[in-house]
Design a protein around this motif. Sequence first.
Motif, PDB file in Angstrom:
ATOM      1  N   CYS A 169       0.838  -1.204   0.000  1.00  0.00           N
ATOM      2  CA  CYS A 169       0.000   0.000   0.000  1.00  0.00           C
ATOM      3  C   CYS A 169       0.876   1.258   0.000  1.00  0.00           C
ATOM      4  N   VAL A 170       0.278   2.363  -0.416  1.00  0.00           N
ATOM      5  CA  VAL A 170       0.983   3.643  -0.415  1.00  0.00           C
ATOM      6  C   VAL A 170       0.194   4.650   0.420  1.00  0.00           C
ATOM      7  N   GLY A 171       0.881   5.334   1.310  1.00  0.00           N
ATOM      8  CA  GLY A 171       0.283   6.411   2.076  1.00  0.00           C
ATOM      9  C   GLY A 171       0.539   7.729   1.373  1.00  0.00           C
ATOM     10  N   VAL A 172      -0.521   8.398   0.966  1.00  0.00           N
ATOM     11  CA  VAL A 172      -0.414   9.642   0.190  1.00  0.00           C
ATOM     12  C   VAL A 172      -0.861  10.824   1.035  1.00  0.00           C
ATOM     13  N   ILE A 173      -0.013  11.824   1.128  1.00  0.00           N
ATOM     14  CA  ILE A 173      -0.322  13.035   1.880  1.00  0.00           C
ATOM     15  C   ILE A 173      -0.484  14.201   0.919  1.00  0.00           C
ATOM     16  N   LEU A 174      -1.567  14.947   1.069  1.00  0.00           N
ATOM     17  CA  LEU A 174      -1.762  16.222   0.382  1.00  0.00           C
ATOM     18  C   LEU A 174      -1.775  17.297   1.464  1.00  0.00           C
ATOM     19  N   TYR A 175      -1.132  18.435   1.175  1.00  0.00           N
ATOM     20  CA  TYR A 175      -0.976  19.449   2.217  1.00  0.00           C
ATOM     21  C   TYR A 175      -0.935  20.848   1.609  1.00  0.00           C
ATOM     22  N   ASP A 176      -1.707  21.737   2.215  1.00  0.00           N
ATOM     23  CA  ASP A 176      -1.679  23.151   1.843  1.00  0.00           C
ATOM     24  C   ASP A 176      -0.988  23.914   2.973  1.00  0.00           C
ATOM     25  N   PRO A 177       0.273  24.311   2.793  1.00  0.00           N
ATOM     26  CA  PRO A 177       0.995  24.990   3.871  1.00  0.00           C
ATOM     27  C   PRO A 177       0.436  26.367   4.215  1.00  0.00           C
ATOM     28  N   SER A 178      -0.347  26.958   3.308  1.00  0.00           N
ATOM     29  CA  SER A 178      -0.895  28.290   3.583  1.00  0.00           C
ATOM     30  C   SER A 178      -2.061  28.247   4.565  1.00  0.00           C
ATOM     31  N   THR A 179      -2.762  27.118   4.629  1.00  0.00           N
ATOM     32  CA  THR A 179      -3.880  26.974   5.562  1.00  0.00           C
ATOM     33  C   THR A 179      -3.630  25.873   6.594  1.00  0.00           C
ATOM     34  N   CYS A 180      -2.554  25.095   6.406  1.00  0.00           N
ATOM     35  CA  CYS A 180      -2.208  23.958   7.267  1.00  0.00           C
ATOM     36  C   CYS A 180      -3.273  22.869   7.258  1.00  0.00           C
ATOM     37  N   ILE A 181      -4.036  22.790   6.166  1.00  0.00           N
ATOM     38  CA  ILE A 181      -4.994  21.703   5.988  1.00  0.00           C
ATOM     39  C   ILE A 181      -4.289  20.554   5.279  1.00  0.00           C
ATOM     40  N   GLY A 182      -4.397  19.363   5.854  1.00  0.00           N
ATOM     41  CA  GLY A 182      -3.737  18.215   5.273  1.00  0.00           C
ATOM     42  C   GLY A 182      -4.672  17.035   5.143  1.00  0.00           C
ATOM     43  N   GLY A 183      -4.299  16.097   4.283  1.00  0.00           N
ATOM     44  CA  GLY A 183      -5.065  14.873   4.112  1.00  0.00           C
ATOM     45  C   GLY A 183      -4.131  13.702   3.937  1.00  0.00           C
ATOM     46  N   ILE A 184      -4.569  12.514   4.354  1.00  0.00           N
ATOM     47  CA  ILE A 184      -3.777  11.306   4.179  1.00  0.00           C
ATOM     48  C   ILE A 184      -4.681  10.191   3.675  1.00  0.00           C
ATOM     49  N   ALA A 185      -4.231   9.492   2.632  1.00  0.00           N
ATOM     50  CA  ALA A 185      -4.974   8.380   2.060  1.00  0.00           C
ATOM     51  C   ALA A 185      -4.151   7.103   2.150  1.00  0.00           C
ATOM     52  N   HIS A 186      -4.803   6.011   2.491  1.00  0.00           N
ATOM     53  CA  HIS A 186      -4.158   4.700   2.583  1.00  0.00           C
ATOM     54  C   HIS A 186      -4.577   3.913   1.338  1.00  0.00           C
ATOM     55  N   VAL A 187      -3.752   4.009   0.295  1.00  0.00           N
ATOM     56  CA  VAL A 187      -4.078   3.461  -1.025  1.00  0.00           C
ATOM     57  C   VAL A 187      -3.733   1.975  -1.096  1.00  0.00           C
ATOM     58  N   LEU A 188      -4.713   1.178  -1.499  1.00  0.00           N
ATOM     59  CA  LEU A 188      -4.534  -0.264  -1.599  1.00  0.00           C
ATOM     60  C   LEU A 188      -4.233  -0.723  -3.027  1.00  0.00           C
ATOM     61  N   LEU A 189      -4.895  -0.081  -4.005  1.00  0.00           N
ATOM     62  CA  LEU A 189      -4.820  -0.537  -5.393  1.00  0.00           C
ATOM     63  C   LEU A 189      -4.578   0.625  -6.353  1.00  0.00           C
ATOM     64  N   PRO A 190      -3.991   0.363  -7.508  1.00  0.00           N
ATOM     65  CA  PRO A 190      -3.780   1.411  -8.505  1.00  0.00           C
ATOM     66  C   PRO A 190      -5.061   1.743  -9.267  1.00  0.00           C
ATOM     67  N   GLY A 191      -5.013   2.840 -10.031  1.00  0.00           N
ATOM     68  CA  GLY A 191      -6.119   3.176 -10.924  1.00  0.00           C
ATOM     69  C   GLY A 191      -7.291   3.833 -10.228  1.00  0.00           C
ATOM     70  N   ALA A 192      -8.434   3.807 -10.934  1.00  0.00           N
ATOM     71  CA  ALA A 192      -9.653   4.442 -10.441  1.00  0.00           C
ATOM     72  C   ALA A 192     -10.721   3.395 -10.174  1.00  0.00           C
ATOM     73  N   SER A 193     -11.679   3.730  -9.335  1.00  0.00           N
ATOM     74  CA  SER A 193     -12.789   2.848  -9.007  1.00  0.00           C
ATOM     75  C   SER A 193     -14.057   3.351  -9.661  1.00  0.00           C
ATOM     76  N   ALA A 194     -14.723   2.491 -10.395  1.00  0.00           N
ATOM     77  CA  ALA A 194     -15.986   2.858 -11.033  1.00  0.00           C
ATOM     78  C   ALA A 194     -17.069   3.123  -9.991  1.00  0.00           C
ATOM     79  N   GLU A 195     -16.914   2.537  -8.802  1.00  0.00           N
ATOM     80  CA  GLU A 195     -17.889   2.727  -7.719  1.00  0.00           C
ATOM     81  C   GLU A 195     -17.495   3.854  -6.777  1.00  0.00           C
ATOM     82  N   GLY A 196     -16.391   4.542  -7.085  1.00  0.00           N
ATOM     83  CA  GLY A 196     -15.950   5.647  -6.238  1.00  0.00           C
ATOM     84  C   GLY A 196     -15.270   5.226  -4.964  1.00  0.00           C
ATOM     85  N   LYS A 197     -14.786   3.973  -4.917  1.00  0.00           N
ATOM     86  CA  LYS A 197     -14.135   3.487  -3.701  1.00  0.00           C
ATOM     87  C   LYS A 197     -12.726   4.052  -3.570  1.00  0.00           C
TER      88      LYS A 197
END
Length: 220
Positions: A93-121
């Motif tokens: 798995c890959v842990g992905v962090i997105l971060y806006d240093p101007s507002t200090c809002i961050g997000g972390i995703a625990h990615v299991l599989l590549p690509g996109a999900s047709a069901e939005g998973k």
Amino acid sequence: MSSNIAYISTASARAIILSRNETLTGSYCSIKDLCAYEHCTQKCEIIAETKNHLCGNVQSSNVEVLEGELVAGIGEYKIGKNVLLKAMGLGSCVGVILYDPSTCIGGIAHVLLPGASAEGKTKHAETAIKTMLEEMIRNGARRRKVCAKFAGGAQIFKHMNMEMLKIGDRNIKSVQDTLKEEGIDIVATDTGGNVGRSILFNTIDGSMIIKYSSGKAAWL
């Protein structure tokens, strides 16, 4: 029971200090490998300064108290501000962090599989990153300021067949491709190899702490 997560930044080091009822329960220090103490002790100036601040004895401008922690399980993402974001037990798995240093809002995703999900998973890289980014923006993040860090994608089990062994590499590439498509700068990565990882992200200063299954740790 009272628990706290504190971040301290001095001229020589940065550290995350975890405590419960005024007792140290854990720490992540940027100079651990260079420290004079084999284990964290009350003699450590960083520990002492943080404890005094948390106990109300001395207020230190070096110490900031986080509001808690958010853990993204497999296929999940979490977003927050003034919190510690975590993704634990990353193998392929890959842990992905997105971060806006101007507002200090961050997000972390625990990615299991590549690509996109047709069901939005959100266990899929592309779906997770795009969905998390949209929610961050709705919560005040500035898209043009958002940057990324990620870690994981290891080959842990050598006995698996070749297609299964490729999943870590495919996850890494999918994350890279999605971030490029979204125009998000990648500022730090730690991927591949055969060692498991857990990652912690401090939304106060944008630092990512990688804890390896070998017991070592690194700050990015």
